[in-house]
Design an enzyme around this catalytic site. Structure first.
Site, PDB file in Angstrom:
ATOM      1  N   ARG A  15      64.837  36.389  28.002  1.00  0.00           N
ATOM      2  CA  ARG A  15      64.142  35.993  26.772  1.00  0.00           C
ATOM      3  C   ARG A  15      62.821  36.772  26.647  1.00  0.00           C
ATOM      4  O   ARG A  15      62.669  37.673  25.835  1.00  0.00           O
ATOM      5  CB  ARG A  15      63.891  34.465  26.780  1.00  0.00           C
ATOM      6  CG  ARG A  15      63.554  33.888  25.417  1.00  0.00           C
ATOM      7  CD  ARG A  15      62.112  34.033  24.992  1.00  0.00           C
ATOM      8  NE  ARG A  15      61.157  33.488  25.942  1.00  0.00           N
ATOM      9  CZ  ARG A  15      59.853  33.662  25.842  1.00  0.00           C
ATOM     10  NH1 ARG A  15      59.339  34.381  24.846  1.00  0.00           N
ATOM     11  NH2 ARG A  15      59.042  33.156  26.745  1.00  0.00           N
ATOM     12  N   ASP A  16      61.891  36.455  27.506  1.00  0.00           N
ATOM     13  CA  ASP A  16      60.546  37.048  27.407  1.00  0.00           C
ATOM     14  C   ASP A  16      60.590  38.562  27.605  1.00  0.00           C
ATOM     15  O   ASP A  16      59.864  39.315  26.945  1.00  0.00           O
ATOM     16  CB  ASP A  16      59.660  36.392  28.479  1.00  0.00           C
ATOM     17  CG  ASP A  16      58.184  36.667  28.280  1.00  0.00           C
ATOM     18  OD1 ASP A  16      57.847  37.625  27.568  1.00  0.00           O
ATOM     19  OD2 ASP A  16      57.357  35.940  28.853  1.00  0.00           O
ATOM     20  N   CYS A 241      54.194  40.190  24.675  1.00  0.00           N
ATOM     21  CA  CYS A 241      54.333  39.222  23.587  1.00  0.00           C
ATOM     22  C   CYS A 241      54.177  39.982  22.277  1.00  0.00           C
ATOM     23  O   CYS A 241      53.174  40.651  22.077  1.00  0.00           O
ATOM     24  CB  CYS A 241      53.279  38.127  23.727  1.00  0.00           C
ATOM     25  SG  CYS A 241      53.187  37.036  22.304  1.00  0.00           S
TER      26      CYS A 241
HETATM   27 ZN    ZN Z   1      55.588  36.124  29.455  1.00  0.00          ZN
END
Ligand code: ZN
Length: 316
Positions: A15-16, A241
């Site tokens: 995911r990240d 991010c």
């Molecule tokens: Zn992270």
């Protein structure tokens, strides 16, 4: 040193890590890498996120990922976690059989607005609604930018405590403290964790660290001494991010496993299998990896070849 005997590592790479890669990764390859991670014995993996595909196109195969994994593996063996940004995402995840979700709220209003277009207060209303709609959903509240924000700078500890209080009111099951942009230093980790542990003795916090400035593993060691025994990391040190300028990769799972095991702290992760997954990432996705062990392994393979070559040479 006061160290735990064992540590739980939660793999967040699918995911990240993957969400930071612009080029679409074939779903089949994502699933092969997750299979490798399961072979490496990860018991909790954040596999995808139910965000709008326009916001993060890389996650547009969330449905297929979840369906395939839930059909293949028993959730008693591996806990599959999905990130959900709102009630809509939670419903989609729930309907497919997901029962563990991560919900992110940032301590910083500016970052939270950039990330989910809401104030932290509005995010907590959303979380309340989510919990009421799906009471049997286990919720991990990831508190982002605990140690600093790209927009707002330092974060007051009272803001973090306010977030924890709101999370307790809603009834979340787990708390993750995230250094979203990898700005924390060991002294700060020590001060923040001790302050939070004093007020919230019963909360078993997990820590989510990024290695943007090379302080990731130093922060892990400090956190171990503060009694933290749950860490989130990503294979290869993938990550970043999309809504936090300057955020680089997560701490690399293989570096974390290698360090902990060499400190006689049990992780139950099979490093060789994990390195096979990293190799797949390296060769097929070709991102810039911040991992150290990803390259140490190369040396090991070369050494083995050399000794083998030497042996065949002497035999001939
Ligand atoms: Zn992270």
């Amino acid at each position: 040193m006061k160290l735990p005997k064992s540590v739980k590592i939660i793999e967040v790479g699918p995911r990240d890590g993957f969400q930071s890669i612009k080029e679409q990764i074939p779903t089949k390859l994502k699933l092969q890498i997750i299979d490798d991670l399961i072979k490496a014995n990860f018991k909790q993996i954040e596999i995808t996120s139910f965000v709008h595909s326009k916001a993060i196109p890389q996650m547009s195969d969330a449905k297929e990922i979840v369906q395939t994994l839930l059909a293949k593996y028993s959730t008693n063996d591996v806990k599959f976690v999905a990130l959900v940004p709102n009630l809509f995402g939670a419903k989609n995840a729930y309907d497919l059989g997901i029962r563990d979700v991560t919900y992110v709220i940032s301590t910083s209003e500016t970052h939270n607005k950039a990330n989910v277009k809401r104030t932290p207060k509005e995010s907590f209303f959303g979380l309340q609604e989510l919990k009421e709609s799906f009471p049997d959903l286990s919720i991990n509240l990831a508190i982002a930018t605990v140690f600093g924000c790209p927009y707002e700078g330092n974060i007051a500890i009272d803001k973090v405590k306010w977030m924890i209080e709101q999370g307790l009111k809603v009834g979340v099951d787990n708390f993750t403290l995230a250094d979203t942009i990898g700005i924390a230093n060991p002294k700060q980790i020590y001060n923040v964790l001790n302050e939070l542990k004093k007020d919230y003795k019963d909360i078993d916090f997990s820590l989510h660290l990024h290695d943007t400035r090379g302080m990731g593993l130093a922060n892990v060691v400090t956190a171990l001494e503060c009694g933290i025994d749950k860490f989130e990391s990503a294979l290869g040190g993938l990550g970043g991010c999309p809504f936090a300028p300057g955020a680089a990769g997560n701490i690399a799972s293989e570096d974390l496993v290698n360090m902990l095991e060499s400190m006689d702290i049990k992780t139950d992760i099979k490093l060789d299998n994990l390195l096979l997954a990293v190799k797949k990432v390296k060769e097929k996705i070709k991102p810039i990896l911040t991992s150290h062990m990803a390259y140490v392994d190369n040396c090991k393979i070369k050494q083995t070849q050399t000794s083998r070559q030497r042996r065949s040479f002497s035999a001939s």
